[in-house]
Design a protein around this motif. Structure first.
Motif, PDB file in Angstrom:
ATOM      1  N   GLU A 115      -4.740  39.207 -18.949  1.00 25.52           N
ATOM      2  CA  GLU A 115      -4.806  38.955 -17.507  1.00 25.52           C
ATOM      3  C   GLU A 115      -6.243  38.759 -17.015  1.00 25.52           C
ATOM      4  N   THR A 116      -7.165  39.578 -17.523  1.00 26.82           N
ATOM      5  CA  THR A 116      -8.531  39.546 -16.989  1.00 26.82           C
ATOM      6  C   THR A 116      -9.403  38.479 -17.643  1.00 26.82           C
ATOM      7  N   ILE A 117      -9.198  38.224 -18.918  1.00 27.72           N
ATOM      8  CA  ILE A 117     -10.010  37.211 -19.607  1.00 27.72           C
ATOM      9  C   ILE A 117      -9.370  35.839 -19.483  1.00 27.72           C
ATOM     10  N   GLY A 118      -8.034  35.819 -19.513  1.00 28.96           N
ATOM     11  CA  GLY A 118      -7.346  34.557 -19.282  1.00 28.96           C
ATOM     12  C   GLY A 118      -6.844  33.849 -20.524  1.00 28.96           C
ATOM     13  N   PHE A 119      -6.219  34.574 -21.448  1.00 29.94           N
ATOM     14  CA  PHE A 119      -5.517  33.940 -22.560  1.00 29.94           C
ATOM     15  C   PHE A 119      -4.059  34.370 -22.514  1.00 29.94           C
ATOM     16  N   THR A 120      -3.213  33.662 -23.202  1.00 28.47           N
ATOM     17  CA  THR A 120      -1.776  33.835 -23.049  1.00 28.47           C
ATOM     18  C   THR A 120      -1.149  34.555 -24.239  1.00 28.47           C
ATOM     19  N   TYR A 121       0.103  34.909 -24.037  1.00 27.79           N
ATOM     20  CA  TYR A 121       0.929  35.475 -25.104  1.00 27.79           C
ATOM     21  C   TYR A 121       0.968  34.531 -26.297  1.00 27.79           C
ATOM     22  N   GLU A 122       1.127  33.232 -26.028  1.00 24.90           N
ATOM     23  CA  GLU A 122       1.200  32.246 -27.109  1.00 24.90           C
ATOM     24  C   GLU A 122      -0.136  32.081 -27.824  1.00 24.90           C
ATOM     25  N   PHE A 154       3.739  52.558 -36.408  1.00 28.72           N
ATOM     26  CA  PHE A 154       4.420  52.629 -35.116  1.00 28.72           C
ATOM     27  C   PHE A 154       3.480  52.438 -33.930  1.00 28.72           C
ATOM     28  N   ASN A 155       2.215  52.779 -34.085  1.00 29.96           N
ATOM     29  CA  ASN A 155       1.271  52.576 -32.992  1.00 29.96           C
ATOM     30  C   ASN A 155       0.910  51.107 -32.783  1.00 29.96           C
ATOM     31  N   ASP A 156       1.478  50.218 -33.604  1.00 33.51           N
ATOM     32  CA  ASP A 156       1.227  48.783 -33.474  1.00 33.51           C
ATOM     33  C   ASP A 156       2.385  48.027 -32.811  1.00 33.51           C
ATOM     34  N   ILE A 157       3.494  48.677 -32.575  1.00 36.12           N
ATOM     35  CA  ILE A 157       4.689  47.979 -32.104  1.00 36.12           C
ATOM     36  C   ILE A 157       4.449  47.258 -30.783  1.00 36.12           C
ATOM     37  N   GLU A 158       3.876  47.957 -29.795  1.00 34.94           N
ATOM     38  CA  GLU A 158       3.655  47.323 -28.484  1.00 34.94           C
ATOM     39  C   GLU A 158       2.699  46.144 -28.591  1.00 34.94           C
ATOM     40  N   MET A 159       1.731  46.239 -29.474  1.00 32.24           N
ATOM     41  CA  MET A 159       0.788  45.143 -29.703  1.00 32.24           C
ATOM     42  C   MET A 159       1.496  43.929 -30.285  1.00 32.24           C
ATOM     43  N   LEU A 160       2.380  44.162 -31.237  1.00 30.22           N
ATOM     44  CA  LEU A 160       3.133  43.065 -31.824  1.00 30.22           C
ATOM     45  C   LEU A 160       4.023  42.382 -30.781  1.00 30.22           C
ATOM     46  N   LYS A 161       4.558  43.167 -29.861  1.00 34.08           N
ATOM     47  CA  LYS A 161       5.447  42.624 -28.838  1.00 34.08           C
ATOM     48  C   LYS A 161       4.748  41.681 -27.866  1.00 34.08           C
ATOM     49  N   VAL A 162       3.458  41.894 -27.626  1.00 35.19           N
ATOM     50  CA  VAL A 162       2.748  41.058 -26.649  1.00 35.19           C
ATOM     51  C   VAL A 162       1.981  39.918 -27.316  1.00 35.19           C
ATOM     52  N   SER A 163       2.241  39.687 -28.612  1.00 34.36           N
ATOM     53  CA  SER A 163       1.561  38.636 -29.374  1.00 34.36           C
ATOM     54  C   SER A 163       2.602  37.687 -29.965  1.00 34.36           C
ATOM     55  N   TYR A 164       2.512  36.422 -29.637  1.00 34.98           N
ATOM     56  CA  TYR A 164       3.442  35.469 -30.257  1.00 34.98           C
ATOM     57  C   TYR A 164       3.209  35.426 -31.756  1.00 34.98           C
TER      58      TYR A 164
END
Length: 234
Positions: free
Chosen positions: A163-170, A179-189
């Motif tokens: 949001e602040t730098i301006g790059f997208t999910y894609e 397990f501490n990586d799950i949320e990161m994987l979800k927000v990365s295409y």
């Protein structure tokens, strides 16, 4: 490309590891609770002091558990176990030995627990039952478990940067194995699970990467550089 080290490790440890290029990259440290760039804080997700004290008192009751209370200025331990201190030093370069963790004064971002017989079996059931509705309780490795603000994760930190730098999910690529990586994987295409990742974690990734033992992250990044596309890598 924008490169970030997203890790459960302490910022000061990551900064040392990436010393030659540390001013050219971002650090998503302590499982996303602290984001730093050129030694300046971009984002943090802190914990209430009273909540941290309750976690400390409960975790002290778990036989074999070694606590690390993580603040913005330093990590703090009260264990005197030499084997535990050696393990802790791998991830926390700035670490202070104290007599009583309840007396520490800092801005708290995480409580980490090391248990050499495995945190998924010996620590997670106890602390998730007590704090699962108010904290993120995450098994971050075979012998490590982390408790953080309920809103904290590597994924939340990456969403803030998107949001602040301006790059997208894609345009986002990430690599994870626990397990501490799950949320990161979800927000990365372009989400990659390592070959040696926990089997449950693999289900959250779109792609596979060779294992850590084979430098799988570097293999994928080198392949990407041979056929460049517009990506921001976290």
């Amino acid at each position: 490309m924008l490169f970030a080290a997203a890790s459960g490790r302490q910022y000061y440890s990551l900064r040392e590891t990436f010393a030659p290029i540390r001013d050219r990259m971002l650090f998503i440290a302590e499982n996303g609770t602290l984001v730093m760039h050129q030694d300046k804080e971009l984002y943090s997700c802190t914990m209430d002091k009273a909540q941290v004290h309750r976690i400390i008192m409960e975790a002290r009751q778990v036989a074999g558990a070694h606590l690390v209370v993580c603040g913005k200025e330093s990590a703090y331990v009260e264990t005197s176990d030499e084997v535990a201190l050696e393990e802790i030093s791998k991830y926390y370069r700035r670490c202070e030995k104290v007599d009583d963790l309840l007396a520490v004064n800092d801005e708290f971002i995480k409580v980490a627990i090391c248990h050499f017989d495995g945190t998924e079996r010996h620590v997670y059931p106890v602390l998730e039952k007590q704090f699962g509705e108010e904290c993120q309780v995450v098994v971050s490795g075979q012998i490590w478990l982390d408790l953080m603000n309920i809103e904290a994760s590597k994924g939340k930190a990456i969403e803030y940067l998107q949001e602040t730098i301006g790059f997208t999910y894609e345009q986002t690529m990430s690599f994870g194995d626990y397990f501490n990586d799950i949320e990161m994987l979800k927000v990365s295409y372009h989400s990659y699970a390592m070959e040696n990742a926990h089997e449950q974690v693999k289900g959250f990734a779109r792609f596979n990467a060779p294992s850590n033992e084979e430098s799988g992250v570097l293999q994928i990044i080198r392949r990407l550089l041979d056929s460049p596309v517009s990506l921001s890598i976290a």
